[in-house]
Write a protein that holds these residues in place. Sequence first.
Motif, PDB file in Angstrom:
ATOM      1  N   ARG A  73      32.001  -4.412  29.494  1.00  0.00           N
ATOM      2  CA  ARG A  73      33.068  -3.295  29.612  1.00  0.00           C
ATOM      3  C   ARG A  73      32.891  -2.580  30.000  1.00  0.00           C
ATOM      4  NH1 ARG A  73      38.452  -5.425  30.823  1.00  0.00           N
ATOM      5  NH2 ARG A  73      38.214  -6.339  28.778  1.00  0.00           N
ATOM      6  N   PHE A  83      39.393 -11.568  43.331  1.00  0.00           N
ATOM      7  CA  PHE A  83      39.934  -9.838  42.679  1.00  0.00           C
ATOM      8  C   PHE A  83      41.691 -10.950  41.744  1.00  0.00           C
ATOM      9  CE2 PHE A  83      40.918  -6.505  41.307  1.00  0.00           C
ATOM     10  CZ  PHE A  83      41.857  -6.410  40.870  1.00  0.00           C
ATOM     11  N   ALA A  94      38.824 -14.702  34.910  1.00  0.00           N
ATOM     12  CA  ALA A  94      39.981 -13.830  36.393  1.00  0.00           C
ATOM     13  C   ALA A  94      38.173 -13.466  36.731  1.00  0.00           C
ATOM     14  CB  ALA A  94      39.823 -12.791  35.139  1.00  0.00           C
ATOM     15  N   HIS A  95      38.939 -12.374  38.305  1.00  0.00           N
ATOM     16  CA  HIS A  95      37.608 -11.518  39.082  1.00  0.00           C
ATOM     17  C   HIS A  95      36.300 -12.524  38.839  1.00  0.00           C
ATOM     18  CE1 HIS A  95      40.445  -8.445  38.156  1.00  0.00           C
ATOM     19  NE2 HIS A  95      39.732  -8.297  37.112  1.00  0.00           N
ATOM     20  N   ARG A  99      30.082 -11.920  37.777  1.00  0.00           N
ATOM     21  CA  ARG A  99      30.303 -10.690  36.601  1.00  0.00           C
ATOM     22  C   ARG A  99      29.401 -11.153  35.554  1.00  0.00           C
ATOM     23  NH1 ARG A  99      35.645  -8.155  34.825  1.00  0.00           N
ATOM     24  NH2 ARG A  99      36.179 -10.444  34.534  1.00  0.00           N
ATOM     25  N   HIS A 167      34.804  -2.630  40.272  1.00  0.00           N
ATOM     26  CA  HIS A 167      36.469  -2.751  39.506  1.00  0.00           C
ATOM     27  C   HIS A 167      35.938  -1.320  38.819  1.00  0.00           C
ATOM     28  CE1 HIS A 167      38.896  -3.134  35.866  1.00  0.00           C
ATOM     29  NE2 HIS A 167      39.079  -4.096  36.204  1.00  0.00           N
ATOM     30  N   TYR A 169      34.709   2.317  36.055  1.00  0.00           N
ATOM     31  CA  TYR A 169      35.623   3.064  34.863  1.00  0.00           C
ATOM     32  C   TYR A 169      35.254   4.859  35.217  1.00  0.00           C
ATOM     33  CZ  TYR A 169      36.761  -1.801  32.671  1.00  0.00           C
ATOM     34  OH  TYR A 169      36.698  -2.811  32.383  1.00  0.00           O
ATOM     35  N   ASP A 216      48.746  -0.504  35.792  1.00  0.00           N
ATOM     36  CA  ASP A 216      48.417  -1.534  36.603  1.00  0.00           C
ATOM     37  C   ASP A 216      48.242  -2.058  37.937  1.00  0.00           C
ATOM     38  OD1 ASP A 216      46.810  -4.623  35.419  1.00  0.00           O
ATOM     39  OD2 ASP A 216      46.447  -3.662  37.124  1.00  0.00           O
ATOM     40  N   VAL A 248      42.841  -0.083  43.516  1.00  0.00           N
ATOM     41  CA  VAL A 248      43.375  -0.060  42.108  1.00  0.00           C
ATOM     42  C   VAL A 248      43.547   0.867  41.391  1.00  0.00           C
ATOM     43  CG1 VAL A 248      43.527  -2.204  40.452  1.00  0.00           C
ATOM     44  CG2 VAL A 248      42.487  -3.145  42.744  1.00  0.00           C
ATOM     45  N   TRP A 250      44.118   1.472  36.718  1.00  0.00           N
ATOM     46  CA  TRP A 250      44.706   1.167  35.798  1.00  0.00           C
ATOM     47  C   TRP A 250      43.902   1.818  34.222  1.00  0.00           C
ATOM     48  CZ3 TRP A 250      40.755  -1.774  32.834  1.00  0.00           C
ATOM     49  CH2 TRP A 250      41.699  -3.016  31.787  1.00  0.00           C
ATOM     50  N   LYS A 256      47.879  -2.997  24.925  1.00  0.00           N
ATOM     51  CA  LYS A 256      46.385  -3.987  26.282  1.00  0.00           C
ATOM     52  C   LYS A 256      45.059  -3.810  25.062  1.00  0.00           C
ATOM     53  CE  LYS A 256      45.007  -6.442  30.368  1.00  0.00           C
ATOM     54  NZ  LYS A 256      45.468  -6.870  31.157  1.00  0.00           N
ATOM     55  N   LEU A 260      42.757  -6.932  23.948  1.00  0.00           N
ATOM     56  CA  LEU A 260      41.677  -6.718  25.697  1.00  0.00           C
ATOM     57  C   LEU A 260      40.682  -6.798  24.098  1.00  0.00           C
ATOM     58  CD1 LEU A 260      41.422  -4.754  28.201  1.00  0.00           C
ATOM     59  CD2 LEU A 260      41.398  -6.535  28.081  1.00  0.00           C
ATOM     60  N   GLU A 275      39.374   1.456  41.593  1.00  0.00           N
ATOM     61  CA  GLU A 275      38.827   0.618  41.912  1.00  0.00           C
ATOM     62  C   GLU A 275      39.023   0.162  43.121  1.00  0.00           C
ATOM     63  OE1 GLU A 275      40.261  -2.894  39.775  1.00  0.00           O
ATOM     64  OE2 GLU A 275      40.299  -1.191  37.689  1.00  0.00           O
TER      65      GLU A 275
HETATM   66  O1  TA6 Z   1      41.780  -3.832  37.446  1.00  0.00           O
HETATM   67  C1  TA6 Z   1      43.352  -4.086  36.660  1.00  0.00           C
HETATM   68  C2  TA6 Z   1      42.545  -5.468  36.213  1.00  0.00           C
HETATM   69  O2  TA6 Z   1      43.044  -6.479  36.673  1.00  0.00           O
HETATM   70  C3  TA6 Z   1      44.376  -5.477  35.299  1.00  0.00           C
HETATM   71  O3  TA6 Z   1      45.146  -6.263  35.032  1.00  0.00           O
HETATM   72  C4  TA6 Z   1      42.946  -6.048  33.968  1.00  0.00           C
HETATM   73  O4  TA6 Z   1      42.851  -7.518  33.419  1.00  0.00           O
HETATM   74  C5  TA6 Z   1      41.915  -5.260  34.060  1.00  0.00           C
HETATM   75  O5  TA6 Z   1      41.515  -5.923  35.029  1.00  0.00           O
HETATM   76  C6  TA6 Z   1      40.647  -5.978  33.342  1.00  0.00           C
HETATM   77  O6  TA6 Z   1      39.869  -7.254  33.705  1.00  0.00           O
HETATM   78  P1  TA6 Z   1      39.428  -8.309  32.916  1.00  0.00           P
HETATM   79  O7  TA6 Z   1      39.180  -9.923  33.045  1.00  0.00           O
HETATM   80  O8  TA6 Z   1      37.642  -7.170  32.821  1.00  0.00           O
HETATM   81  O9  TA6 Z   1      39.802  -8.009  30.813  1.00  0.00           O
END
Ligand code: TA6
Length: 316
Positions: A73, A83, A94-95, A99, A167, A169, A216, A248, A250, A256, A260, A275
């Motif tokens: 993170r 994505f 996801a994503h 990663r 992505h 941060y 988001d 993006v 976020w 949330k 997480l 992003e």
């Molecule tokens: O980029 C925004 C997003 O798609 C959010 O919806 C949230 O899910 C974030 O990415 C982080 O995703 P992750 O899989 O790293 O928890």
Amino acid sequence: MTAPALQAAHGLAGAIAFHDSELGGPVAHLRSVHGTALVALQGAQVLSYVPSGGSEVLWLSPLARLGTAKAVRGGIPVCWPWFGPHPNDPRQPAHGLVRSSRWRVVETAVHGHAVRVRFAWALETKTAGFPAGLTAQLDVTLGEDLALDLVTFNGGDEAIALTQALHTYLKVGDIGGVTVSGLEGRPYVDQLEPPSQRRGAHKLQTGLVVFEGEVDRIYATADPIATVLDPLLGRRIVVDKDGSASTVVWNPWMEKAARLGDVGPDGYRAFVCIETANAGDDVRTVQPGTSHRLTAMIHAATAAPSGADGVNPVAS
Ligand code: TA6
């Protein structure tokens, strides 16, 4: 390759060193007159960027650990070759695929005062609808900016529908006082809408983006620059881009972030994600034998206190 082996093969005295991080995995440490950066071999994920004369630009969770199955993170995760949720296979992560995966160091180089590490990742067998022979190459260059070039090459035998994101941060003093300019008037997909109610990029950004709860959004914009104005830290962070028609934005906000579980106490107040993406309707078809390049350039500069430089946050 272990950190010592990476150091022997790719270390460059005074510019690039490989070592085992206390986070639990090998990292590349980049140093130049322009500052320092840290990149994990896991995910080719930038974990830190400190420009000379400045402070840390990227946010990293205090709970970040390398070597687990979970993506770290913070920093700049590489979401590729999709994505968000997989377009049609809910079993997929996801994503994308890379990663938490170890990337290969291809080469290191110094060009003038810029320092670069090139990472690569190759899909060996057809996975989640993406063909064997699909490759990703990420150049991380520490120069006057921090530049990331993510090149997808389709060495497979079928076209792919590529979505992706760098992505990022970004570290901020407190999200409540942060604004984002450069997206005024742009249409966006509100990812907080229930999927059944989503109708593409049907909302419009009015004024600066401000944060009073979870945000988001996938903005449809080829305009290259989004700027984070952080009055508390007294700085602007500019994210420039190429090869992208979507940005993006976020922040998970409190609830949330708690779900997480790896943001840390009140961590959500210390970052905003800007992003650089091909996401939403910005899907890139990459034919066999061709490539697509996505570029993000991050630059931090001191900024006059909010209002003094004519930028007064206007609620959106
Ligand atoms: O980029 C925004 C997003 O798609 C959010 O919806 C949230 O899910 C974030 O990415 C982080 O995703 P992750 O899989 O790293 O928890």
